[in-house]
Design an enzyme around this catalytic site. Structure first.
Site, PDB file in Angstrom:
ATOM      1  N   ARG A 113       0.810  -1.237   0.000  1.00 40.48           N
ATOM      2  CA  ARG A 113       0.000   0.000   0.000  1.00 40.48           C
ATOM      3  C   ARG A 113       0.833   1.272   0.000  1.00 40.48           C
ATOM      4  NH1 ARG A 113      -3.230  -2.795   3.778  1.00 40.48           N
ATOM      5  NH2 ARG A 113      -5.037  -3.730   2.771  1.00 40.48           N
ATOM      6  N   LYS A 135       2.199  11.663 -10.524  1.00 41.31           N
ATOM      7  CA  LYS A 135       1.409  10.742 -11.351  1.00 41.31           C
ATOM      8  C   LYS A 135       2.263   9.538 -11.708  1.00 41.31           C
ATOM      9  CE  LYS A 135      -2.017  13.618 -13.707  1.00 41.31           C
ATOM     10  NZ  LYS A 135      -2.485  14.077 -15.024  1.00 41.31           N
ATOM     11  N   GLU A 177       8.108  20.174 -23.511  1.00 42.76           N
ATOM     12  CA  GLU A 177       7.321  20.332 -22.282  1.00 42.76           C
ATOM     13  C   GLU A 177       7.752  21.592 -21.515  1.00 42.76           C
ATOM     14  OE1 GLU A 177       4.810  18.267 -21.674  1.00 42.76           O
ATOM     15  OE2 GLU A 177       5.309  16.310 -22.547  1.00 42.76           O
ATOM     16  N   LYS A 213       5.398  23.947 -13.019  1.00 41.25           N
ATOM     17  CA  LYS A 213       4.630  22.736 -12.734  1.00 41.25           C
ATOM     18  C   LYS A 213       4.334  22.617 -11.237  1.00 41.25           C
ATOM     19  CE  LYS A 213       3.888  17.914 -13.586  1.00 41.25           C
ATOM     20  NZ  LYS A 213       4.142  16.736 -14.400  1.00 41.25           N
ATOM     21  N   GLU A 223      -5.698  16.851  -9.942  1.00 44.85           N
ATOM     22  CA  GLU A 223      -6.351  17.250 -11.188  1.00 44.85           C
ATOM     23  C   GLU A 223      -7.869  17.344 -11.072  1.00 44.85           C
ATOM     24  OE1 GLU A 223      -4.320  15.826 -14.660  1.00 44.85           O
ATOM     25  OE2 GLU A 223      -6.042  16.208 -15.946  1.00 44.85           O
ATOM     26  N   ARG A 227      -5.079  21.756 -12.865  1.00 44.99           N
ATOM     27  CA  ARG A 227      -3.951  20.948 -13.348  1.00 44.99           C
ATOM     28  C   ARG A 227      -4.138  20.508 -14.798  1.00 44.99           C
ATOM     29  NH1 ARG A 227      -0.538  16.178 -10.179  1.00 44.99           N
ATOM     30  NH2 ARG A 227       0.683  15.582 -11.996  1.00 44.99           N
ATOM     31  N   ASN A 231      -2.203  19.784 -19.819  1.00 42.31           N
ATOM     32  CA  ASN A 231      -2.515  19.023 -21.042  1.00 42.31           C
ATOM     33  C   ASN A 231      -2.387  19.874 -22.301  1.00 42.31           C
ATOM     34  OD1 ASN A 231      -3.092  16.622 -19.739  1.00 42.31           O
ATOM     35  ND2 ASN A 231      -5.204  17.244 -19.335  1.00 42.31           N
ATOM     36  N   HIS A 234      -1.573  18.354 -25.569  1.00 42.79           N
ATOM     37  CA  HIS A 234      -1.613  16.895 -25.414  1.00 42.79           C
ATOM     38  C   HIS A 234      -2.857  16.252 -26.009  1.00 42.79           C
ATOM     39  CE1 HIS A 234       1.812  17.562 -22.878  1.00 42.79           C
ATOM     40  NE2 HIS A 234       1.949  16.272 -22.659  1.00 42.79           N
ATOM     41  N   HIS A 238      -1.635  13.655 -28.388  1.00 44.17           N
ATOM     42  CA  HIS A 238      -1.831  12.209 -28.188  1.00 44.17           C
ATOM     43  C   HIS A 238      -2.460  11.568 -29.418  1.00 44.17           C
ATOM     44  CE1 HIS A 238      -1.664  12.368 -23.535  1.00 44.17           C
ATOM     45  NE2 HIS A 238      -0.515  11.971 -24.041  1.00 44.17           N
ATOM     46  N   HIS A 251       6.908  11.710 -28.276  1.00 44.44           N
ATOM     47  CA  HIS A 251       5.844  12.368 -27.514  1.00 44.44           C
ATOM     48  C   HIS A 251       6.008  13.896 -27.539  1.00 44.44           C
ATOM     49  CE1 HIS A 251       3.012  13.133 -24.259  1.00 44.44           C
ATOM     50  NE2 HIS A 251       3.950  13.858 -23.673  1.00 44.44           N
TER      51      HIS A 251
HETATM   52  N1  LIG Z   1       4.020  11.039 -14.785  1.00 46.55           N
HETATM   53  C1  LIG Z   1       3.858  12.106 -15.509  1.00 46.55           C
HETATM   54  O1  LIG Z   1       3.390  13.143 -15.032  1.00 46.55           O
HETATM   55  C2  LIG Z   1       4.288  12.087 -16.940  1.00 46.55           C
HETATM   56  C3  LIG Z   1       4.358  13.284 -17.652  1.00 46.55           C
HETATM   57  C4  LIG Z   1       4.816  13.242 -18.973  1.00 46.55           C
HETATM   58  C5  LIG Z   1       5.186  12.039 -19.551  1.00 46.55           C
HETATM   59  N2  LIG Z   1       5.101  10.888 -18.829  1.00 46.55           N
HETATM   60  C6  LIG Z   1       5.516   9.594 -19.405  1.00 46.55           C
HETATM   61  O2  LIG Z   1       6.909   9.642 -19.687  1.00 46.55           O
HETATM   62  C7  LIG Z   1       7.193   8.669 -20.693  1.00 46.55           C
HETATM   63  C8  LIG Z   1       8.183   9.231 -21.683  1.00 46.55           C
HETATM   64  O3  LIG Z   1       9.372   9.571 -21.010  1.00 46.55           O
HETATM   65  P1  LIG Z   1      10.753   9.779 -21.796  1.00 46.55           P
HETATM   66  O4  LIG Z   1      10.542  10.663 -22.958  1.00 46.55           O
HETATM   67  O5  LIG Z   1      11.746  10.152 -20.774  1.00 46.55           O
HETATM   68  O6  LIG Z   1      11.026   8.347 -22.425  1.00 46.55           O
HETATM   69  P2  LIG Z   1      11.853   7.061 -21.919  1.00 46.55           P
HETATM   70  O7  LIG Z   1      11.735   6.889 -20.452  1.00 46.55           O
HETATM   71  O8  LIG Z   1      11.434   5.943 -22.777  1.00 46.55           O
HETATM   72  O9  LIG Z   1      13.359   7.455 -22.241  1.00 46.55           O
HETATM   73  C9  LIG Z   1      13.727   7.619 -23.577  1.00 46.55           C
HETATM   74  C10 LIG Z   1      14.959   6.813 -23.942  1.00 46.55           C
HETATM   75  O10 LIG Z   1      16.101   7.476 -23.421  1.00 46.55           O
HETATM   76  C11 LIG Z   1      16.991   6.534 -22.845  1.00 46.55           C
HETATM   77  N3  LIG Z   1      17.743   7.263 -21.840  1.00 46.55           N
HETATM   78  C12 LIG Z   1      17.328   7.623 -20.605  1.00 46.55           C
HETATM   79  N4  LIG Z   1      18.256   8.380 -20.013  1.00 46.55           N
HETATM   80  C13 LIG Z   1      19.281   8.490 -20.883  1.00 46.55           C
HETATM   81  C14 LIG Z   1      20.537   9.165 -20.832  1.00 46.55           C
HETATM   82  N5  LIG Z   1      20.883   9.905 -19.774  1.00 46.55           N
HETATM   83  N6  LIG Z   1      21.347   9.076 -21.914  1.00 46.55           N
HETATM   84  C15 LIG Z   1      20.974   8.366 -23.008  1.00 46.55           C
HETATM   85  N7  LIG Z   1      19.806   7.707 -23.110  1.00 46.55           N
HETATM   86  C16 LIG Z   1      18.969   7.779 -22.050  1.00 46.55           C
HETATM   87  C17 LIG Z   1      16.097   5.450 -22.329  1.00 46.55           C
HETATM   88  O11 LIG Z   1      16.778   4.226 -22.269  1.00 46.55           O
HETATM   89  C18 LIG Z   1      14.987   5.407 -23.373  1.00 46.55           C
HETATM   90  O12 LIG Z   1      15.308   4.511 -24.415  1.00 46.55           O
HETATM   91  C19 LIG Z   1       5.862   8.286 -21.329  1.00 46.55           C
HETATM   92  O13 LIG Z   1       5.524   6.996 -20.924  1.00 46.55           O
HETATM   93  C20 LIG Z   1       4.884   9.299 -20.749  1.00 46.55           C
HETATM   94  O14 LIG Z   1       3.582   8.785 -20.604  1.00 46.55           O
HETATM   95  C21 LIG Z   1       4.669  10.902 -17.545  1.00 46.55           C
HETATM   96 ZN   LIG Z   2       3.730  15.304 -22.182  1.00 48.20          ZN
END
Ligand SMILES: NC(=O)c1ccc[n+]([C@@H]2O[C@H](COP(=O)([O-])OP(=O)(O)OC[C@H]3O[C@@H](n4cnc5c(N)ncnc54)[C@H](O)[C@@H]3O)[C@@H](O)[C@H]2O)c1
Ligand SMILES: [Zn+2]
Length: 337
Positions: A113, A135, A177, A213, A223, A227, A231, A234, A238, A251
């Site tokens: 939990r 999130k 972003e 943020k 949200e 909040r 989006n 987005h 999306h 993305h």
């Molecule tokens: N929780 C939230 O509020 C929130 C907000 C926005 C996005 N997201 C989520 O985030 C995700 C996307 O995140 P992302 O763009 O970081 O993608 P990701 O986590 O897939 O990372 C992208 C790539 O970069 C590589 N990588 C990571 N650090 C590195 C480094 N220092 N040097 C070289 N390569 C590196 C990783 O291995 C991966 O292949 C999505 O799933 C999205 O839904 C969440």
């Molecule tokens: Zn985003």
């Protein structure tokens, strides 16, 4: 630099400092058992640096990519913790991009939990956006973030040096972003993208994005209203991300495109496009408008025949508009110019 996110008993610090991943043990108690979740694309030197500071660490290296945000990977994390005898006092640490943060954070939210979660974001997207706000989620049957929880971390350690190995296209996509944060609430942040050297201003860009943020999350943690402004770009983004045959855009690139029709001031839209040009982000796209429309109608956020769009009337301002789905085809068109 220390930025405190004030959420009562769920408050936590963000440490933004070059090299802070090498000083983690001074920032948090790492003497407990620690599940260190990372993926194959994160440079091994970063993982080794973290493990060297944790006497009771259990590393788990997953395949890279969105596929790791799955219930199967989630179960693997929980099983690992169970087998290693993790208790409620132990912790999970994410080292990587948003995928690792969302997955590891969700496992921390659910194991017994809820146990402590430390987030060490290593992509621009994760450093400016996903690592703060609480999130966490995995995907289900192709539906993004369908299963998740709000679970605030106990520490976010943000090391700009970790970004040096990121491929340039990925580096730029995550900064979309940060442009979003500037458009929503910080004109000076937006101007940092227009003028001067982005690498040289990186720490200020990160700090300013986080502050935008943080201010929003502190007012609306779960949200209920405000909040939703995060989006911006987005809703359409999306849909572009999900539409087939659009060439595997990231993305952040889709969000960048999705923001353009939401900017009402034509001269601001031109300034934003110029910034995209500087960063190598896409400035236009052609698509099948009907496919985008169908996706938007099925979006989990489209309820009761309406969708909420975040519009930007002027730099640093936004408005939430409840728009009937029937108005969307005119907004979507056949592409973004
Ligand atoms: N929780 C939230 O509020 C929130 C907000 C926005 C996005 N997201 C989520 O985030 C995700 C996307 O995140 P992302 O763009 O970081 O993608 P990701 O986590 O897939 O990372 C992208 C790539 O970069 C590589 N990588 C990571 N650090 C590195 C480094 N220092 N040097 C070289 N390569 C590196 C990783 O291995 C991966 O292949 C999505 O799933 C999205 O839904 C969440
Ligand atoms: Zn985003």
């Amino acid at each position: 630099m220390r930025i405190e996110v004030a959420l009562g008993s769920r408050s936590y610090p963000i440490i933004l400092e070059r090299g802070c991943l090498g000083r983690l043990s001074a920032l948090a108690d790492l003497s407990c058992k620690l599940l260190v979740v990372t993926d194959e694309g994160v440079p091994p030197s970063l993982l080794e640096g973290v493990l060297a500071q944790c006497p009771r660490a259990y590393p788990l290296i997953l395949p890279q990519g969105e596929g790791s945000k799955s219930l199967a990977a989630f179960e693997a994390l929980l099983t690992h913790m169970l087998e290693k005898g993790f208790s409620r006092k132990d912790k999970v640490l994410a080292l990587g991009g948003g995928v690792m943060g969302d997955l590891a954070g969700f496992a921390a939210a659910c194991y017994m939990r809820g146990i402590g979660f430390i987030n060490c974001p290593t992509t621009t997207l994760a450093q400016v956006d996903s690592s703060i706000g609480g999130k966490t989620a995995v995907n289900l049957k192709g539906m993004k973030n369908l299963v998740g929880a709000f679970h605030q971390p106990i520490l976010v350690a943000l090391d700009p040096d970790a970004l040096q190995t990121l491929p340039p296209r990925h580096f730029a996509a995550g900064l979309a972003e940060a442009i979003k944060a500037g458009l929503l609430g910080d004109p000076a942040l937006f101007r940092l993208f227009e003028e001067g050297d982005i690498q040289q201003n990186l720490e200020e860009i990160l700090a300013r994005s986080l502050r935008v943020k943080k201010a929003i999350v502190e007012q609306d943690e779960r949200e209920a209203g405000l909040r939703a402004c995060l989006n911006l770009g987005h809703t359409l983004g999306h849909a572009i991300e999900s539409a087939e045959g659009l060439g595997g855009l990231y993305h952040g690139e889709c969000v960048a495109l999705g923001m353009l029709p939401m900017i009402e001031d034509a001269s601001l839209r031109q300034r934003v496009k110029a910034v995209y040009g500087r960063l190598g982000l896409p400035q236009s796209i052609r698509y099948d408008g009907e496919a985008i429309y169908r996706f938007l109608c099925h979006d989990k956020k489209a309820a009761g025949g309406f969708v909420t769009l975040v519009r930007v009337p002027a730099l640093g301002q936004f408005r939430l508009d409840k728009v009937p789905l029937t108005d969307l085809p005119a907004i979507i068109g056949e592409g973004i110019e």
